[in-house]
Every structure is written in structure tokens, then in C-alpha cells.
Motif scaffolding. Structure first.
Motif: not given
Ligand code: NAD
Ligand code: ZN
Length: 380
Positions: A303-319
């Protein structure tokens, strides 16, 4: 019964001789505990998906004959040299991952990934001498996750044993030794939803429902369950899940559906499926600015986790979290207390019970996707 401390104990164990074949109740010999080990009398055990997964042995190195089982409650029968914080008679929960209390992880307040006793699914022997404590006619039978609780007696490293309140009913709190603590801790220790917040739970199996139970305890006002199996929705209502979304009912990504339902996204999401697209949806459905997504499911190895980095820059957090970030020895006793003071309900997770002699029925229930947890009584 006269003390067997220091001697071999003969008892019943459910042995898996081959991958995917029904377990066989056999008389096994259980050697005494060595340095830093304890021998436990198991009273109740339950079946978790990880047991079934390694019993099927699809895609991993098969280790057989083996005694499975890692979710259990029991009593210390005897202790090996150097064990100072456990004594015969203590009520305990064995745990598939340990806490040596000395490594850099154990010393860190943030980690529960002990370097010495971290989960090892391939190892079938004890770390002290690289041998098994179980045998039949002198031939070794291998351990599983260092716990092997499908046996009336088992030997476990003392760092993988949580000593709990002796008044706690072991037939209930045994489910805290794996899946329920994992989901509960993912919410309470990692996602930490503020009171009144909206929480999405992806995957409504035992782990996801325990995450929902955590959201209820934390005072979430909306708990949205997401599952591709609508059969799960009925059971989930007992866990305070008050809204449901089946991704299969929509022709657009479920994260868009959730964003619409919640005015821009949920405050917290907890993924308990193991499915990579659910992991990505669980991240993308959290609100920008503050949302936190927590991954719990174990993905397939490619499995590969793929998302647009902007989703993180917009202050969403992933743990991500392992065993709900609980340190087994330091933290599990207080989770048991949450049950004792009625803050946490465990009964609703226990949908079946079988005597040890019928342990294969517990496998059937799980393979048919029936119920949540099946308690196996060792004295029957
Ligand atoms: P389960 O199989 O009972 O439940 C998983 C649920 O997810 C099922 O109801 C299934 O229908 C649903 N699902 C599958 N794909 C989906 C998708 N794309 N979208 C929405 N729902 C989907 O499993 P469980 O025992 O509750 O365990 C859940 C996960 O947690 C597993 O991956 C397990 O390996 C993992 N786990 C992790 C840890 C840890 O420490 N991180 C510990 C224990 C278990
Ligand atoms: Zn450690």
C-alpha cells in the motif's frame, strides 16, 4: 494443588498443527519460567483477527506447530529469576507488545514502541534462550506474539504482563489486552477529540467500535460511522454511532460526502479498516485548520498513501498509532479502572462465549464476520 513452581506443568492447549486447519486440544508440557519470565494460568481468552490472520498464514512465513492467542486474562502461577514486580496470585493481562521500562522508547513519554519487547509476529520462541517453553513428547510447539494464551498455562516475558485490579472480572477485562484498548487509545490518547466535536470512525469492527466508545467517553456530539458493510450499522448504534455513511452508496469520494455533512470536514477521524483508500479518505475528510486523522488499520504490504501536500499545509494533521499509544504495564491498569468505575462499557463488545473444548467455533464466528468478541472459557 501443590505448588508446581520450578517444575513442568502438563495441561491442555489448543495446538495449530498446520495453517488453516482446525486447532487440536492436546496435552502439552509447559516448562517453568526462566529469568525475567512468568508462568500464567489463563482463565479467559478471546479471539482477535491477528490470530486468524497468522493461523491462515497467507503471505507470511508459516511457523507451526504453534499455540495462538494473545487477548486474555489470567493469574500468575510462578515467576522466574529477577522478576520483582509480579508475584504468584497476581491478576494480569498478557500483552502482545511489551514495556521493558529501560529502553529509549519506554523512557520517552510519547512512545510505547519498546525496543526490547515490541511485537514480533515471526518469532516463535522466548528471547531469553531462543527456545520454546511448550513441548509435546519432547518436540517444541512454538509461541505466538510472546503470549500463546490458547493454553491453560503459558510462559510470558514479565515485561509483557500488566498487573491489574484483582477485583476486575477477567472474563470481561480480558478484551482490553488487544483490540479494544487499541481503538479506545487511538481516540483518547491520539485523536483527543474536544467535547462537542464531530468524529468519523472508518471501519466498524471491534477496533473501530472501541474508537467510537472513546469518542463517546470524550463527549463527542456527533459520531459518524463509515463502513462498506451495512450489517455493521445496527451493532454500532449501541456504541453511540448516530450517523452512518456507506461509501458504496455514492458515486463521489466519501470525504466529499463527509465534508458536506459537517460544514467543511470532521474535527477528528479514526481509521480502523486496514484499507488504503479508507486511510486516504479518513485523512482528507478532516476539517482544514485543526482536523486530526489517526490511522490504526494495518495496510497490505504494497500500500502507498497518496495525497496532495496542500491538504497538510492547510493544517490538517495525520497520525498513526500502535496499541492506542498505551504503554502496557504503566497504562493498562488504569484502563481496567475505567471499566471498574463504569466509564467504559465492555459487555457490548462480548457477543459470544464458548468453552475451550470448542475453540474452533470462535474461529467460525470470526470467519463468518459474526459478532465482535468471543470469550473462550479455559475451565470448560
Ligand atoms: P474488522 O475486520 O472487524 O473491521 C474492519 C471493518 O472495516 C469491517 O467492518 C469492514 O467492512 C470495514 N471496511 C473495510 N474496507 C473499508 C473501506 N474501504 N471503507 C470503509 N470501511 C471499510 O477488523 P478489526 O478487528 O476491527 O481491526 C481493524 C483494523 O485494525 C485491522 O486492520 C487490524 O489489523 C488493525 N489493528 C491495528 C492495531 C494497531 O495497533 N495499530 C491493533 C489491532 C488491530
Ligand atoms: Zn522498552
Amino acid at each position: 494443588m501443590a505448588s508446581k513452581a520450578g517444575h513442568v506443568i502438563k495441561c491442555r492447549a489448543a495446538v495449530a498443527w498446520e495453517a488453516g486447519k482446525p486447532l487440536v486440544i492436546e496435552e502439552v508440557e509447559v516448562a517453568p519460567p526462566q529469568a525475567m519470565e512468568v508462568r500464567l494460568k489463563i482463565l479467559f481468552t478471546s479471539l482477535c483477527h491477528t490470530d486468524v490472520y497468522f493461523w491462515e498464514a497467507k503471505g507470511q512465513t508459516p511457523v507451526f506447530p504453534r499455540i495462538f492467542g494473545h487477548e486474555a486474562g489470567g493469574i500468575v502461577e510462578s515467576i522466574g529469576e529477577g522478576v520483582t514486580d509480579l508475584a504468584p496470585g497476581d491478576h494480569v493481562l498478557p500483552v502482545f507488545t511489551g514495556e521493558c521500562k529501560e529502553c529509549e522508547h519506554c523512557k520517552s513519554e510519547e512512545s510505547n514502541m519498546c525496543s526490547l519487547l515490541r511485537i514480533n509476529t515471526e518469532r516463535g520462541v522466548m528471547i531469553n534462550d531462543g527456545e520454546s517453553r511448550f513441548s509435546i513428547n519432547g518436540k517444541p510447539v512454538y509461541h505466538f506474539l510472546g503470549t500463546s494464551t490458547f493454553s491453560e498455562y503459558t510462559v510470558v516475558h514479565s515485561g509483557c504482563v500488566a498487573k491489574i485490579n484483582p477485583e476486575a472480572p477477567l472474563d470481561k477485562v480480558c478484551v482490553l489486552s488487544c483490540g479494544i484498548s487499541t481503538g479506545l487509545g487511538a481516540t483518547l490518547n491520539v485523536a483527543k477529540p474536544p467535547k462537542g466535536s464531530t468524529v468519523a470512525v472508518f471501519g466498524l469492527g471491534a477496533v473501530g467500535l472501541a474508537a467510537a466508545e472513546g469518542a463517546r467517553i470524550a463527549g463527542a456530539s456527533r459520531i459518524i460511522g463509515v463502513d462498506v458493510n451495512p450489517k455493521r450499522f445496527d451493532e454500532a448504534k449501541k456504541f453511540g454511532v448516530n450517523e452512518f455513511v456507506n461509501p458504496k452508496d455514492y458515486d463521489r469520494p466519501v470525504q466529499e460526502v463527509l465534508a458536506e455533512m459537517t460544514g467543511g470536514g470532521v474535527d477528528r477521524s479514526i481509521e480502523c479498516t486496514g484499507n488504503i483508500s479508507a486511510m486516504i479518505s479518513a485523512f482528507e475528510c478532516v476539517h482544514d485548520g485543526w482536523g486530526v486523522a489517526v490511522l490504526v488499520g494495518v495496510p497490505n504490504k504494497d500500500a502507498v498513501f497518496q495525497t496532495h501536500p496542500l491538504k497538510l499545509l492547510n493544517e490538517r494533521n495525520l497520525k498513526g498509532t500502535f496499541f492506542g499509544n498505551y504503554k502496557p504495564r504503566s497504562d493498562l491498569p488504569s484502563v481496567v479502572e475505567k471499566y471498574m468505575n463504569k466509564e467504559l462499557e465492555l459487555e457490548k463488545f462480548i457477543t459470544h462465549e464458548v468453552p475451550f473444548s470448542e475453540i474452533n467455533k470462535a474461529f467460525d464466528y470470526m470467519l463468518q464476520g459474526e459478532g465482535l468478541r468471543c470469550i473462550i472459557r479455559m475451565d470448560a
